[in-house]
Design a protein around this motif. Structure first.
Motif, mmCIF file in Angstrom:
data_model
loop_
_atom_site.group_PDB
_atom_site.id
_atom_site.type_symbol
_atom_site.label_atom_id
_atom_site.label_comp_id
_atom_site.label_asym_id
_atom_site.label_seq_id
_atom_site.Cartn_x
_atom_site.Cartn_y
_atom_site.Cartn_z
ATOM 1 N N THR C 89 105.819 67.670 91.103
ATOM 2 C CA THR C 89 106.800 66.502 92.003
ATOM 3 C C THR C 89 107.456 67.182 93.069
ATOM 4 N N VAL C 90 107.800 66.359 94.086
ATOM 5 C CA VAL C 90 108.663 66.891 95.148
ATOM 6 C C VAL C 90 109.930 66.187 95.355
ATOM 7 N N GLU C 91 110.392 65.555 94.067
ATOM 8 C CA GLU C 91 111.650 64.901 94.294
ATOM 9 C C GLU C 91 112.719 65.733 94.421
ATOM 10 N N ASP C 92 112.583 66.797 94.182
ATOM 11 C CA ASP C 92 113.650 67.765 94.319
ATOM 12 C C ASP C 92 113.868 68.248 95.830
ATOM 13 N N VAL C 93 112.852 67.914 96.685
ATOM 14 C CA VAL C 93 112.736 68.425 97.861
ATOM 15 C C VAL C 93 113.152 67.159 98.591
ATOM 16 N N TRP C 94 112.608 65.789 98.579
ATOM 17 C CA TRP C 94 112.894 64.807 99.049
ATOM 18 C C TRP C 94 113.373 63.798 98.030
ATOM 19 N N PRO C 95 114.601 63.440 98.026
ATOM 20 C CA PRO C 95 114.856 62.540 96.920
ATOM 21 C C PRO C 95 114.087 61.249 97.180
ATOM 22 N N ALA C 96 113.729 60.828 98.120
ATOM 23 C CA ALA C 96 113.076 59.537 98.398
ATOM 24 C C ALA C 96 111.678 59.470 97.910
ATOM 25 N N ALA C 97 111.193 60.706 97.560
ATOM 26 C CA ALA C 97 109.752 60.779 96.886
ATOM 27 C C ALA C 97 109.980 60.086 95.222
ATOM 28 N N ASN C 98 111.142 60.102 94.922
ATOM 29 C CA ASN C 98 111.091 59.564 93.396
ATOM 30 C C ASN C 98 110.453 58.328 93.122
ATOM 31 N N TRP C 99 110.483 57.238 93.911
ATOM 32 C CA TRP C 99 110.129 55.835 93.562
ATOM 33 C C TRP C 99 108.527 55.922 94.016
ATOM 34 N N PHE C 100 108.287 56.545 95.165
ATOM 35 C CA PHE C 100 106.850 56.617 95.736
ATOM 36 C C PHE C 100 106.052 57.298 94.570
ATOM 37 N N GLU C 101 106.361 58.252 93.936
ATOM 38 C CA GLU C 101 105.830 59.099 93.100
ATOM 39 C C GLU C 101 105.547 58.125 91.910
ATOM 40 N N ARG C 102 106.549 57.205 91.474
ATOM 41 C CA ARG C 102 106.339 56.527 90.421
ATOM 42 C C ARG C 102 105.198 55.380 90.650
ATOM 43 N N GLU C 103 105.301 54.951 91.862
ATOM 44 C CA GLU C 103 104.328 54.008 92.334
ATOM 45 C C GLU C 103 102.957 54.552 92.190
ATOM 46 N N ALA C 104 102.759 55.823 92.313
ATOM 47 C CA ALA C 104 101.321 56.452 92.573
ATOM 48 C C ALA C 104 100.999 56.424 91.192
ATOM 49 N N TRP C 105 102.020 56.756 90.074
ATOM 50 C CA TRP C 105 101.458 56.730 88.902
ATOM 51 C C TRP C 105 101.236 55.626 88.285
ATOM 52 N N ASP C 106 102.123 54.459 88.450
ATOM 53 C CA ASP C 106 101.815 53.098 88.132
ATOM 54 C C ASP C 106 100.500 52.484 88.684
ATOM 55 N N HIS C 115 108.682 65.036 87.067
ATOM 56 C CA HIS C 115 109.762 63.599 87.667
ATOM 57 C C HIS C 115 110.716 63.134 86.678
ATOM 58 N N PRO C 116 111.595 62.996 87.167
ATOM 59 C CA PRO C 116 112.835 62.367 86.050
ATOM 60 C C PRO C 116 112.534 61.232 85.337
ATOM 61 N N ASN C 117 111.871 60.286 86.156
ATOM 62 C CA ASN C 117 111.684 59.098 85.516
ATOM 63 C C ASN C 117 110.498 58.541 85.688
ATOM 64 N N LEU C 118 109.433 58.901 85.169
ATOM 65 C CA LEU C 118 108.152 58.566 85.424
ATOM 66 C C LEU C 118 107.602 57.326 84.574
ATOM 67 N N HIS C 119 108.022 56.073 84.924
ATOM 68 C CA HIS C 119 107.495 55.080 84.428
ATOM 69 C C HIS C 119 107.197 54.043 85.277
ATOM 70 N N ARG C 120 106.387 53.060 84.769
ATOM 71 C CA ARG C 120 105.875 51.972 85.597
ATOM 72 C C ARG C 120 106.931 51.368 86.510
ATOM 73 N N ILE C 121 106.576 51.072 87.781
ATOM 74 C CA ILE C 121 107.664 50.495 88.900
ATOM 75 C C ILE C 121 107.332 49.068 89.318
ATOM 76 N N LEU C 122 106.073 48.921 89.522
ATOM 77 C CA LEU C 122 105.778 47.693 90.236
ATOM 78 C C LEU C 122 104.761 46.838 89.005
ATOM 79 N N PHE C 127 101.394 46.293 81.017
ATOM 80 C CA PHE C 127 100.233 46.604 81.819
ATOM 81 C C PHE C 127 99.064 47.660 81.357
ATOM 82 N N VAL C 128 98.221 47.513 81.107
ATOM 83 C CA VAL C 128 97.268 48.555 80.740
ATOM 84 C C VAL C 128 96.238 48.924 81.740
ATOM 85 N N GLY C 129 96.116 50.185 81.971
ATOM 86 C CA GLY C 129 95.365 50.662 83.095
ATOM 87 C C GLY C 129 96.080 50.641 84.424
#
Lengths: 234, 182, 552
Positions: C89-106, C115-122, C127-129
């Motif tokens: 994760t680069v959430e510590d470098v740019w805090p804005a990356a937090n939600w974008f990384e969650r979206e990539a996971w989702d 990542h501090p909170n890697l859960h589905r966001i959208l 949801f499965v898959g």
């Protein structure tokens, strides 16, 4: 910095005493609202409210409302079931089933042409895609249904009727009067060629398919230049 | 008097006899229908673009308050017309169901726009293909978004339905009242 | 039809890196004085399953901006592991990356260890898959019940805090009059103060990116309208600019000016809704009616051009759907006279009003450093003092020919954002006035390249070759050469970017929208801490969250 305005300098943080007293500000604000009220009461005609259904907003001639299927002069639909509108539709709401028309100049016709109004997003892509000037849109937006089955419009409800055009008017269409576009030739005006009854004869009996000579003629869509020349006699 | 009300009785409908009591009941139903249809308080369940067109209907140019909806009520307990304006996703579906359940009878539902009525052109993995998967709908309005006049047209159609005496699709309460011992 | 290659025609410089080196590169890009990429723009995944010539199945594409050097860069992280893709994760470098990384996971299943909170966001929590993977069927839905909703862990425990009073956790939303669009804020309250908050979004996730993958290039345009639906024209302009750059197609000046004029009117419409709704939340109901008058008047103009009020679908790749009507310029000039009247009325009611000042001044404060760290753009960033506007930083469509100013404010509170938006509306009117001066009275609005633009109807009806072009375009879509492109414009909420990947077919292989609302909303849960609920409501109004753009 050039080209940059700092708006916070225009509005001081601290309000003046008169503004903080608030009553003068209330009066100033009420002068705005009362001015609107008095002006509207004095001249009711300038009220912006459109009293639907007694009044209707005058939408433009490009309004994207309910679709209509245009007809040729002899009453058959111009649509030749080429499936281009079905392909262009992003909502996949058009269902066409093509049938063979006995008149060769028409070639095909839609046996089924359904538009599911509950899926249609009224984007107008079908009108853009049609090469035969067969589907237009009107300014008719008055549709509401009590169940979803009623919303699938088939040919009988989509066919253009003079009453609908008189009530609502044409809307989004492929070309507008005065923009220099010539509509396509009405195929019902094309001459009946010798041999045009051959399809019916083919159906009746075991007749071998003759070699079709696809020479020049209206069926082969000559270019503009070719049409300038004198027509060949068939 | 409430216990004598039949469950379905179209306006001006067939009285069982020519007694004065039945005629009075039918006129009462008409008056109740008239009062209900002219005082619909909408709950705008606005999720997407249709919500903006609903805001246009509520603004000065179209003014839904001409039809009795002077206030839009954002509490389901205080509203009787649920206007679902916009796409309902699978994540939002339980919320919609809860809001519908919390509304008190009589209640009606207008599904505004093609997204709410059928999923629209979002044939996708997260979109409910029509809110009638979850709740009963009284009027479907096509359009993406429907013009404000189209929504008002739909409200007028719903008013006809209300005047005809259909209290609601979910008329368990009326049946319950009818079954009570006299 | 000579194509002029300028710097603006070239794609962004791209750096490819392996996952384990990505954090090191991230620190370098942010901190090195020669780079200083401090504004985090976008992070998205790409699934190369159906694409030839790519080394790995999954890759992460990151876009960054340097405010001081006015420069974009793209970083591609090629993920070698296709079974369990993971990137630090680069959430510590740019805090804005937090939600974008969650979206990539989702959407892709790319894990981000650390990542501090890697859960589905959208997508919803049952949801499965991972839906944007190429082997996921577009229509495959999953049933979601109310009890499946994942509430944050901290909301389930009560904390006995100051003075032995319990704090209360409530949900503001998702169906709430003050949440524009549907946003769910879980807030822990100590009395009236919010001591902890988390936003849950995705209630309007309409799968725009999957729909783009299953449609042709032009068919995506109606979907684009429904992104930021209060200013629909701007989304369409941003999208077709991306495709046009990939194709190398030039739109004639008249078409570009129409796009500029209508985009500015759409910006005015958006700000009208934002300010109107914001003031309604505070209790000032009259302004909503006045500002909606503006909207209705602009609707008249737009409906005369393209036939629809809100969801315009007016642009096409290579130009516009139809030319503007003959009375376009007089109508615009009439609007230029009628709009300022209502703006002046609103200012008279609001600017010196003590209640509005008390509600909006000093609440929702965002400092300059916070704004940059959180990846904010648009009026949010400009109200905190950073004069970054894409129309000024990288001008497109004649914006550098006009004389206009970028409004900024230094306070960063809600009232500053209100002032910035009001001034932006006035600047938009200035731009439109100047655009009307140079508007050509005749000329084509579309490019004449028939491989891209539908031929004129006269030709289609009478000429065989045109009919063939028409047929190919409608049935197969526009053949865009393989490649990728990121193009960005100034949407009403900030930098609206479209990252498109083509594999030569008639539709996008991958289309990512960089939504300006997304980092704005991610910052919301940090802005409201310490404030009251009423401040949170006022702040949410000034953020101008459009759920169609937020959740796509």
């Amino acid at each position: 910095m050039s080209g940059v305005i700092d708006v916070s300098r225009r509005n001081p943080d601290r309000l003046t005493l008169l503004q903080r007293l608030y009553i003068p500000e209330i009066l100033r604000g009420m002068s705005v609202t009362l001015r609107h009220l008095v002006r509207n009461l004095a001249n009711m005609k300038r009220l912006p409210t459109i009293l639907y259904p007694e009044m209707k907003r005058n939408y433009s001639g490009r309004f994207r409302g309910k679709h209509i299927l245009k007809a040729r002069e002899d009453g058959t639909l111009k649509c030749v079931a080429c499936y281009m509108c079905q392909q262009a539709c992003p909502a996949e709401c058009i269902t066409i089933v093509a049938g063979e028309h006995p008149k060769i100049a028409y070639e095909k016709y839609p046996v089924v042409f359904d538009i599911d109004m509950m899926r249609c997003v009224f984007c107008g892509f079908c009108v853009d895609a049609c090469p035969k000037d067969a589907i237009w849109m009107t300014r008719n937006y008055e549709m509401a249904f009590f169940n979803r089955e009623d919303a699938v419009y088939s040919i009988d409800r989509l066919r253009e009727t003079p009453e609908e055009i008189q009530t609502h008017g044409y809307g989004y269409r492929p070309y507008y009067p005065g923009d220099g576009t010539t509509p396509p030739t009405d195929a019902s005006r094309l001459p009946v060629l010798p041999g045009s009854g051959e399809r019916d004869r083919l159906r009746e009996g075991n007749v071998a398919l003759p070699d079709r000579d696809l020479g020049p003629g209206p069926l082969n869509a000559p270019s503009q230049a070719a049409r300038q020349q004198a027509p060949k006699s068939t | 008097m409430a216990k004598n009300l039949p469950v379905h009785s179209p306006a001006g409908g067939e009285g069982k006899g020519s007694t004065g009591a039945d005629f009075f009941v039918t006129r009462l139903e008409e008056m109740v229908g008239w009062a209900r249809k002219n005082s619909l308080w909408p709950f705008p369940f606005a999720t997407a673009c249709c919500g903006i067109e609903f805001m246009s209907v509520a603004a000065a140019h179209y003014d839904i308050s001409r039809f009795g909806s002077e206030v839009v009520r954002f509490s389901p307990r205080q509203a009787d017309l649920l206007i679902v304006a916009g796409t309902v996703t699978d994540k939002m579906a339980p919320v919609l169901r809860k809001i519908y359940d919390q509304m008190a009878e009589p209640k009606w539902v207008i599904s505004m726009g093609v997204c709410a009525s059928s999923g629209g052109f979002y044939r996708a993995y997260h979109v409910t293909q029509g809110i009638d998967e979850i709740i009963p709908v009284d009027v479907y309005v096509p359009g993406c978004p429907p013009t404000p006049e189209e929504l008002i047209f739909a409200i007028l159609q719903l008013q006809k339905k209300i005047a005809a005496g259909e209290m609601s699709r979910d008329n368990r309460s009326a049946r319950f009242a009818a079954e009570q011992p006299a | 039809m000579a194509s002029r290659t300028s710097v603006a025609d070239l794609d962004l410089p791209t750096v490819t890196v392996a996952p384990q080196d990505w954090p090191v590169l991230a620190h370098f890009l942010r901190d090195d004085p020669g780079c200083q990429y401090d504004l985090f723009l976008d992070l998205c995944g790409v699934d190369n399953l159906r694409r030839r010539g790519q080394p790995t199945r999954f890759e992460l594409v990151v876009h960054l901006h340097s405010l001081s050097r006015n420069n974009h860069v793209r970083v591609r992280v090629a993920i070698p592991d296709a079974e369990a893709p993971s990137v630090p994760t680069v959430e510590d470098v740019w805090p804005a990356a937090n939600w974008f990384e969650r979206e990539a996971w989702d959407l892709y299943g790319i894990a981000f260890p650390g990542h501090p909170n890697l859960h589905r966001i959208l997508c919803h929590d049952a949801f499965v898959g991972h839906p944007l993977r190429k082997d996921y069927a577009p229509g495959q839905r999953w049933f979601f019940a109310e009890e499946d909703l994942r509430m944050p862990e901290w909301s389930k425990k009560t904390d006995v805090e100051v003075d032995h009073f319990e704090t209360q956790t409530i949900s503001i939303g998702p169906s709430h009059p003050a949440t524009h669009g549907i946003i769910h804020l879980v807030a822990r309250l100590d009395g009236e103060r919010i001591v902890r908050a988390e936003t849950m979004i995705g209630y309007l996730h309409r799968c725009f990116e999957k729909m783009a993958e299953t449609h042709h290039w032009n068919q995506v345009i109606p979907y684009c309208d429904r992104l930021n639906y209060v200013s629909a024209m701007i989304n369409g302009v941003g999208y077709v600019r991306t495709v046009e750059k990939m194709l190398g197609v030039e739109v004639p000046d008249r078409g570009r000016l129409v796009r500029t004029i209508l985009s500015e009117f759409s910006r005015i419409m958006d700000h009208c809704v934002c300010i109107g709704a914001n003031l309604v939340d505070i209790g000032a109901l009259t302004n909503f009616i006045y500002l909606y008058q503006n909207r209705e008047n602009i609707y008249d103009l737009i409906e005369a051009c393209c036939g629809a009020r809100l969801t315009v679908s007016y642009v096409r790749v290579g130009g516009l759907a139809v030319d503007v009507p003959g009375d376009f310029v007089p109508r615009c000039r009439a609007l230029l006279d009628s709009i300022p009247v209502f703006l002046r009325d609103v200012e008279k009611l609001v600017d010196a009003n003590r209640i509005v000042r008390n509600r909006l001044s000093g609440t929702g404060v965002v400092t300059k450093e916070q704004a940059i760290g959180w990846g904010l753009t648009g009026p949010m960033l400009r109200a905190s003092g950073v004069p970054y506007d894409v129309r000024r930083a990288r001008p497109y469509d004649f914006y550098d020919k006009f004389d206009w100013d970028v409004p900024i404010a230094s306070d960063g509170d809600n009232f500053a954002r209100y002032l910035v938006r009001m001034e932006e509306m006035r600047q938009s009117l200035k731009i439109i006035r100047q655009a009307l001066e140079i508007f050509p009275s005749s000329g084509p609005v579309n490019s004449d390249d028939w491989r891209v633009v539908l031929p004129p109807k006269d030709a289609v009806y009478h000429d065989m070759e045109s009919l063939i072009y028409h047929f190919k375009l409608v049935m197969e879509g526009i053949r865009v050469p393989s490649g990728e492109r990121y193009e960005w414009i100034e949407g009403s909420n900030g930098e609206l970017g479209f990252y498109a990947v083509s594999d030569g077919r008639g539709g996008p292989y991958r289309l990512k929208v960089r939504p300006p609302c997304f980092p704005n909303m991610a910052a919301f849960e940090k802005i409201v801490l310490g404030g009251t609920i009423s401040d949170a409501v006022a702040t949410l109004g000034t953020l101008n969250i459009i759920a169609g753009e937020l959740d796509r």
